[in-house]
Design a protein around this motif. Structure first.
Motif, PDB file in Angstrom:
ATOM      1  N   HIS A 128      63.746  20.043  42.556  1.00  0.00           N
ATOM      2  CA  HIS A 128      64.008  20.290  41.133  1.00  0.00           C
ATOM      3  C   HIS A 128      64.585  21.673  40.875  1.00  0.00           C
ATOM      4  O   HIS A 128      65.671  21.821  40.289  1.00  0.00           O
ATOM      5  N   ASP A 129      63.915  22.729  41.279  1.00  0.00           N
ATOM      6  CA  ASP A 129      64.376  24.083  40.979  1.00  0.00           C
ATOM      7  C   ASP A 129      65.660  24.421  41.721  1.00  0.00           C
ATOM      8  O   ASP A 129      66.523  25.143  41.199  1.00  0.00           O
ATOM      9  N   GLN A 130      65.800  23.902  42.941  1.00  0.00           N
ATOM     10  CA  GLN A 130      67.033  24.126  43.690  1.00  0.00           C
ATOM     11  C   GLN A 130      68.234  23.500  42.987  1.00  0.00           C
ATOM     12  O   GLN A 130      69.338  24.045  43.027  1.00  0.00           O
ATOM     13  N   ARG A 131      68.000  22.362  42.346  1.00  0.00           N
ATOM     14  CA  ARG A 131      69.104  21.725  41.622  1.00  0.00           C
ATOM     15  C   ARG A 131      69.603  22.621  40.492  1.00  0.00           C
ATOM     16  O   ARG A 131      70.810  22.702  40.231  1.00  0.00           O
ATOM     17  N   TYR A 132      68.690  23.283  39.799  1.00  0.00           N
ATOM     18  CA  TYR A 132      69.124  24.192  38.727  1.00  0.00           C
ATOM     19  C   TYR A 132      69.828  25.420  39.295  1.00  0.00           C
ATOM     20  O   TYR A 132      70.798  25.921  38.697  1.00  0.00           O
ATOM     21  N   ALA A 133      69.373  25.904  40.447  1.00  0.00           N
ATOM     22  CA  ALA A 133      70.066  27.032  41.082  1.00  0.00           C
ATOM     23  C   ALA A 133      71.483  26.636  41.462  1.00  0.00           C
ATOM     24  O   ALA A 133      72.432  27.416  41.311  1.00  0.00           O
ATOM     25  N   ARG A 134      71.640  25.410  41.943  1.00  0.00           N
ATOM     26  CA  ARG A 134      72.973  24.919  42.279  1.00  0.00           C
ATOM     27  C   ARG A 134      73.831  24.770  41.026  1.00  0.00           C
ATOM     28  O   ARG A 134      75.027  25.096  41.032  1.00  0.00           O
ATOM     29  N   THR A 135      73.245  24.273  39.934  1.00  0.00           N
ATOM     30  CA  THR A 135      73.994  24.146  38.685  1.00  0.00           C
ATOM     31  C   THR A 135      74.498  25.500  38.209  1.00  0.00           C
ATOM     32  O   THR A 135      75.617  25.628  37.694  1.00  0.00           O
ATOM     33  N   ASP A 136      73.669  26.534  38.377  1.00  0.00           N
ATOM     34  CA  ASP A 136      74.059  27.893  38.021  1.00  0.00           C
ATOM     35  C   ASP A 136      75.344  28.281  38.762  1.00  0.00           C
ATOM     36  O   ASP A 136      76.327  28.752  38.159  1.00  0.00           O
ATOM     37  N   GLU A 137      75.361  28.053  40.069  1.00  0.00           N
ATOM     38  CA  GLU A 137      76.541  28.375  40.861  1.00  0.00           C
ATOM     39  C   GLU A 137      77.719  27.478  40.479  1.00  0.00           C
ATOM     40  O   GLU A 137      78.866  27.940  40.373  1.00  0.00           O
ATOM     41  N   PHE A 138      77.449  26.208  40.279  1.00  0.00           N
ATOM     42  CA  PHE A 138      78.486  25.240  39.923  1.00  0.00           C
ATOM     43  C   PHE A 138      79.241  25.694  38.677  1.00  0.00           C
ATOM     44  O   PHE A 138      80.481  25.719  38.655  1.00  0.00           O
ATOM     45  N   LEU A 139      78.518  26.063  37.642  1.00  0.00           N
ATOM     46  CA  LEU A 139      79.166  26.447  36.392  1.00  0.00           C
ATOM     47  C   LEU A 139      79.885  27.780  36.520  1.00  0.00           C
ATOM     48  O   LEU A 139      80.902  28.012  35.851  1.00  0.00           O
ATOM     49  N   SER A 140      79.393  28.666  37.379  1.00  0.00           N
ATOM     50  CA  SER A 140      80.123  29.908  37.647  1.00  0.00           C
ATOM     51  C   SER A 140      81.485  29.603  38.255  1.00  0.00           C
ATOM     52  O   SER A 140      82.508  30.196  37.878  1.00  0.00           O
ATOM     53  N   VAL A 141      81.507  28.658  39.214  1.00  0.00           N
ATOM     54  CA  VAL A 141      82.770  28.299  39.859  1.00  0.00           C
ATOM     55  C   VAL A 141      83.702  27.598  38.874  1.00  0.00           C
ATOM     56  O   VAL A 141      84.912  27.883  38.838  1.00  0.00           O
TER      57      VAL A 141
END
Length: 399
Positions: A141-154
């Motif tokens: 769960h929390d890793q998915r949000y960390a990935r979303t953070d990076e995704f939206l930065s890109v």
């Protein structure tokens, strides 16, 4: 601060009674029914086009299209529907974990050119590990949000017009860009109630979207996200996702809600609650806590009914009442800072007319939204011109 009104596209199916993937032997993939169910409507392009055209005519700004196994693909469906409409925008839900961020940026840019700027993005990080694994995503769960953070930065970096480099835990891109950035940039809608979700919303969302909790709880969320955004030097707007049962009188609206309960047997509710209880989504757990699986005291705030959440995941509350009462509740949420109202009702075609011809004129009269030509002209008996009477609520999959 103007009220922005949006409707919903039921790309997992629609109808006049309980319609969900459980109504089909194959989980909805081929839509082979277990038992005959009256009033079921397949989400074919002709029916979805009817809803989209109605939403546009009635004055809704956009339609939310859900994502997941039991829905048609949101990108493909809505770009097809854009050819059947002229002004309607499409709030496309998608999961960051199953697509490249640079490809998503490129798809958004192409979509904006094809539709002449009618794309909005609903980023769904995902709260169901079983569903995520079905798409090949095995993060927690929390890793998915960390990935979303990076995704939206890109994504935002690729929209910048110059080559963009990024190195993170989940993504590494060299020289990412879209040859022609989208114009305008799509607004990003984002939801999440967990501690992991808040900072991501503060850094990246244009509109933070919450499910329909009572006003006091919604205010707490707004204050939380607003504070996090201010720390990031950003301003975030707010939206809410609700169902609607609006009628000429309060008694008629509540009669529709009660018919839904009459259609639900104890075993159906228990099975749904058990399945929903396994969700990792904090927002889903907050929805479940509103009713505790019980049919008692489902009006959890004035005109706010939690009965939908007895069997439906995601948005589990409905505004129920006369057109004026529903407008009152929208005005109450608006006073807290909510600008965007993403609404639905079942069947979605008929309920769009009930709301559009009943509630929208109330909101226009109060100066909360602009006038909509041709909306709100009742027949002599006072009913909205195109809305049939007495259609009960149906609970569908999706968001």
């Amino acid at each position: 601060m103007t009220v922005h009104l949006h409707w919903f596209l039921p790309t997992g199916g629609d109808g006049r009674t309980l319609v969900d993937r459980h109504a089909y032997t194959d989980g909805g993939i081929k839509r082979s029914r277990i038992t005959p169910i009256s009033g079921v409507r397949a989400p074919d392009i002709e029916y979805l086009a009817q809803i989209a055209k109605a939403a546009e005519q009635l004055g809704f700004e956009a339609v939310l299209t859900p994502t997941g196994t039991w829905c048609e693909d949101a990108w493909l469906t809505t770009v097809a529907l854009a050819q059947h409409t002229e002004r309607l925008k499409f709030l496309v839900a998608f999961r960051p974990g199953v697509i490249s961020p640079v490809l998503a940026a490129q798809m958004a840019a192409t979509y904006q050119r094809i539709t002449r700027g009618r794309l909005l993005l609903n980023v769904v990080t995902g709260g169901d590990s079983t569903e995520q694994r079905r798409f090949g995503d095995h993060l927690g769960h929390d890793q998915r949000y960390a990935r979303t953070d990076e995704f939206l930065s890109v994504v935002r970096g690729a929209w910048g017009g110059l080559p963009y480099d990024f190195t993170g835990e989940h993504y590494r891109v060299d020289g990412a860009l879209t040859a022609l950035p989208p114009d305008p940039l799509p607004q990003i809608f984002f939801g999440g109630s967990s501690p992991a979700a808040g900072p991501v919303a503060a850094r990246h969302s244009d509109v933070y979207l919450t499910w329909g909790e009572p006003p006091a709880q919604v205010k707490e969320k707004i204050d939380w996200i607003r504070g996090l955004a201010e720390a990031e030097g950003r301003t975030v707007r707010f939206g809410i996702r609700l169902h609607s049962i609006s009628r000429d009188s309060s008694a008629e609206a509540w009669s529709v809600a009660h018919r839904l309960l009459d259609d639900l047997d104890t075993e159906t509710v228990a099975a749904a609650q058990q399945a929903l209880g396994r969700s990792e989504s904090v927002g889903q757990q907050r929805m479940l806590a509103l009713h505790g699986g019980s049919r008692d005291r489902l009006e959890i705030a004035p005109n706010l009914w939690a009965g939908v959440g007895l069997v439906r995941g995601g948005a589990g509350t409905a505004l129920v009442g006369s057109h004026g009462e529903v407008a009152d509740r929208i005005e109450e949420y608006h006073a807290l800072g909510v600008e965007h109202f993403v609404l639905s009702g079942y069947p979605h075609l008929e309920e769009a007319y009930w709301f559009g011809e009943g509630v929208i004129p109330e909101l226009v009269a109060r100066g909360l939204t602009g006038p909509v030509p041709g909306v709100g002209r009742p027949l002599t008996n006072g009913r909205p011109a195109s809305a049939p009477g007495g259609a009960p609520l149906v609970v569908a999959g999706g968001r």
